[in-house]
Enzyme design. Sequence first.
Site, PDB file in Angstrom:
ATOM      1  N   SER A 154       0.860  -1.194   0.000  1.00  0.00           N
ATOM      2  CA  SER A 154       0.000   0.000   0.000  1.00  0.00           C
ATOM      3  C   SER A 154       0.895   1.244   0.000  1.00  0.00           C
ATOM      4  O   SER A 154       2.097   1.154   0.281  1.00  0.00           O
ATOM      5  CB  SER A 154      -0.844  -0.005   1.281  1.00  0.00           C
ATOM      6  OG  SER A 154      -1.424   1.251   1.540  1.00  0.00           O
TER       7      SER A 154
ATOM      8  N   TYR B 106      -3.631  -0.648   9.943  1.00  0.00           N
ATOM      9  CA  TYR B 106      -3.410  -0.826   8.501  1.00  0.00           C
ATOM     10  C   TYR B 106      -1.993  -0.389   8.133  1.00  0.00           C
ATOM     11  O   TYR B 106      -1.271  -1.095   7.422  1.00  0.00           O
ATOM     12  CB  TYR B 106      -4.459  -0.026   7.727  1.00  0.00           C
ATOM     13  CG  TYR B 106      -4.475  -0.297   6.234  1.00  0.00           C
ATOM     14  CD1 TYR B 106      -5.069  -1.455   5.731  1.00  0.00           C
ATOM     15  CD2 TYR B 106      -3.906   0.593   5.331  1.00  0.00           C
ATOM     16  CE1 TYR B 106      -5.096  -1.712   4.365  1.00  0.00           C
ATOM     17  CE2 TYR B 106      -3.931   0.349   3.970  1.00  0.00           C
ATOM     18  CZ  TYR B 106      -4.526  -0.802   3.487  1.00  0.00           C
ATOM     19  OH  TYR B 106      -4.550  -1.045   2.132  1.00  0.00           O
TER      20      TYR B 106
HETATM   21  P1  NAP Z   1     -11.739  -5.108  -1.173  1.00  0.00           P
HETATM   22  O1  NAP Z   1     -12.623  -4.988  -2.365  1.00  0.00           O
HETATM   23  O2  NAP Z   1     -12.245  -4.756   0.175  1.00  0.00           O
HETATM   24  O3  NAP Z   1     -11.103  -6.557  -1.167  1.00  0.00           O
HETATM   25  C1  NAP Z   1     -10.512  -7.130  -0.020  1.00  0.00           C
HETATM   26  C2  NAP Z   1     -10.550  -8.630  -0.172  1.00  0.00           C
HETATM   27  O4  NAP Z   1     -10.007  -9.238   1.007  1.00  0.00           O
HETATM   28  C3  NAP Z   1     -11.969  -9.159  -0.313  1.00  0.00           C
HETATM   29  O5  NAP Z   1     -11.969 -10.257  -1.182  1.00  0.00           O
HETATM   30  C4  NAP Z   1     -12.275  -9.587   1.101  1.00  0.00           C
HETATM   31  O6  NAP Z   1     -13.323 -10.514   1.215  1.00  0.00           O
HETATM   32  C5  NAP Z   1     -10.935 -10.202   1.469  1.00  0.00           C
HETATM   33  N1  NAP Z   1     -10.855 -10.453   2.903  1.00  0.00           N
HETATM   34  C6  NAP Z   1     -10.888  -9.568   3.914  1.00  0.00           C
HETATM   35  N2  NAP Z   1     -10.870 -10.217   5.090  1.00  0.00           N
HETATM   36  C7  NAP Z   1     -10.839 -11.552   4.806  1.00  0.00           C
HETATM   37  C8  NAP Z   1     -10.806 -12.734   5.596  1.00  0.00           C
HETATM   38  N3  NAP Z   1     -10.850 -12.694   6.937  1.00  0.00           N
HETATM   39  N4  NAP Z   1     -10.772 -13.919   4.963  1.00  0.00           N
HETATM   40  C9  NAP Z   1     -10.760 -13.992   3.611  1.00  0.00           C
HETATM   41  N5  NAP Z   1     -10.796 -12.918   2.823  1.00  0.00           N
HETATM   42  C10 NAP Z   1     -10.823 -11.702   3.418  1.00  0.00           C
HETATM   43  O7  NAP Z   1     -10.506  -4.144  -1.387  1.00  0.00           O
HETATM   44  P2  NAP Z   1      -9.305  -4.155  -2.427  1.00  0.00           P
HETATM   45  O8  NAP Z   1      -8.966  -2.749  -2.657  1.00  0.00           O
HETATM   46  O9  NAP Z   1      -9.576  -5.030  -3.583  1.00  0.00           O
HETATM   47  O10 NAP Z   1      -8.165  -4.776  -1.512  1.00  0.00           O
HETATM   48  C11 NAP Z   1      -7.281  -5.777  -1.943  1.00  0.00           C
HETATM   49  C12 NAP Z   1      -5.917  -5.543  -1.311  1.00  0.00           C
HETATM   50  O11 NAP Z   1      -5.385  -4.322  -1.819  1.00  0.00           O
HETATM   51  C13 NAP Z   1      -5.948  -5.383   0.206  1.00  0.00           C
HETATM   52  O12 NAP Z   1      -4.824  -6.003   0.785  1.00  0.00           O
HETATM   53  C14 NAP Z   1      -5.857  -3.875   0.384  1.00  0.00           C
HETATM   54  O13 NAP Z   1      -5.334  -3.521   1.619  1.00  0.00           O
HETATM   55  C15 NAP Z   1      -4.933  -3.528  -0.751  1.00  0.00           C
HETATM   56  N6  NAP Z   1      -4.923  -2.136  -1.160  1.00  0.00           N
HETATM   57  C16 NAP Z   1      -6.030  -1.523  -1.651  1.00  0.00           C
HETATM   58  C17 NAP Z   1      -5.964  -0.189  -2.035  1.00  0.00           C
HETATM   59  C18 NAP Z   1      -7.139   0.556  -2.576  1.00  0.00           C
HETATM   60  O14 NAP Z   1      -7.025   1.773  -2.758  1.00  0.00           O
HETATM   61  N7  NAP Z   1      -8.246  -0.065  -2.868  1.00  0.00           N
HETATM   62  C19 NAP Z   1      -4.766   0.510  -1.930  1.00  0.00           C
HETATM   63  C20 NAP Z   1      -3.647  -0.150  -1.431  1.00  0.00           C
HETATM   64  C21 NAP Z   1      -3.731  -1.482  -1.051  1.00  0.00           C
HETATM   65  P3  NAP Z   1     -14.839  -9.961   1.439  1.00  0.00           P
HETATM   66  O15 NAP Z   1     -15.275  -9.383   0.124  1.00  0.00           O
HETATM   67  O16 NAP Z   1     -15.571 -11.199   1.859  1.00  0.00           O
HETATM   68  O17 NAP Z   1     -14.753  -8.925   2.521  1.00  0.00           O
END
Ligand code: NAP
Length: 250
Positions: free
Chosen positions: A142, A155
């Site tokens: 991130s 986080y």
């Molecule tokens: P997201 O749509 O919230 O996706 C997060 C994923 O993690 C979902 O599939 C969620 O499942 C899963 N997850 C969370 N807790 C879990 C658990 N206990 N067991 C199994 N699965 C779990 O957000 P995203 O942006 O795609 O995030 C993906 C990654 O990118 C994360 O590590 C996030 O920190 C990172 N990231 C995102 C951004 C951004 O701006 N979006 C920026 C930097 C880094 P559910 O759908 O069931 O909750």
Amino acid sequence: MILDLFNLSGKVAVVTGSNTGLGQGICKAFSEAGALVAGVSRRPSSETQDMLGDSFYNIIADLSGLDAVDKIIKQATEKFGRIDILVNNAGLIKRCDSLEFSEEDWDSVMNVNLKTAFFLSQAAARQFVKQGSGGKIINIASMLSFQGGIRVPSYAASKSGIRGITMTLANEWARYGINVNAIAPGYMATNNTEQLRQDGERSADILARIPAGRWGTPDDLAGAAVFLASAASDYVNGFTLAVDGGWLGR
Ligand code: NAP
């Protein structure tokens, strides 16, 4: 030919958080590059399954504890015969003033984002060593692997930590032909940032600071993910690659 280096035909990838957002985008990119994908999610990745058909296999697992770690590697290897790539993408964020931040919000974030990511990497690396043909691990980091953020102490700790262990594991496992790297997405339009994007003031501040002038999308990660999963990155070790529309350089 140079483009052949990016081809993932015959490779098997395990991607956590495959039901939505960046994880779903990475599954799609790997499948388009020729890989078979075992997607891990705590509820069915039905949309991803519909998009990718037989090249996708869904493993249902909650990553808040370590119970599922060995099962994930076992199920993926039973289904597809081997694994070559692991993407630790599943993650969550809790927003609250640090003066009020609870132990529960600390532990829930650290467990999924850092602890499970480490032990899943360990289990995958053991499988890679057993197979004897190397492997690729990609951690989703991130901007908060580099910066502090606001109201997100667990986080920031987890994402700084994941960048740290990306280097540790790269140092230890390069000798086995295992590349461990990370991608640091900038501000991407997914569930993770929904709360931020709904906060008019914060959203405008963020957008004004992104040189590219827009929020990122899951498709924006596709090239970096395929690069780090492929032979094209065989001499890239322990690096966290920002895909951020220029945010960090500002
Ligand atoms: P997201 O749509 O919230 O996706 C997060 C994923 O993690 C979902 O599939 C969620 O499942 C899963 N997850 C969370 N807790 C879990 C658990 N206990 N067991 C199994 N699965 C779990 O957000 P995203 O942006 O795609 O995030 C993906 C990654 O990118 C994360 O590590 C996030 O920190 C990172 N990231 C995102 C951004 C951004 O701006 N979006 C920026 C930097 C880094 P559910 O759908 O069931 O909750």
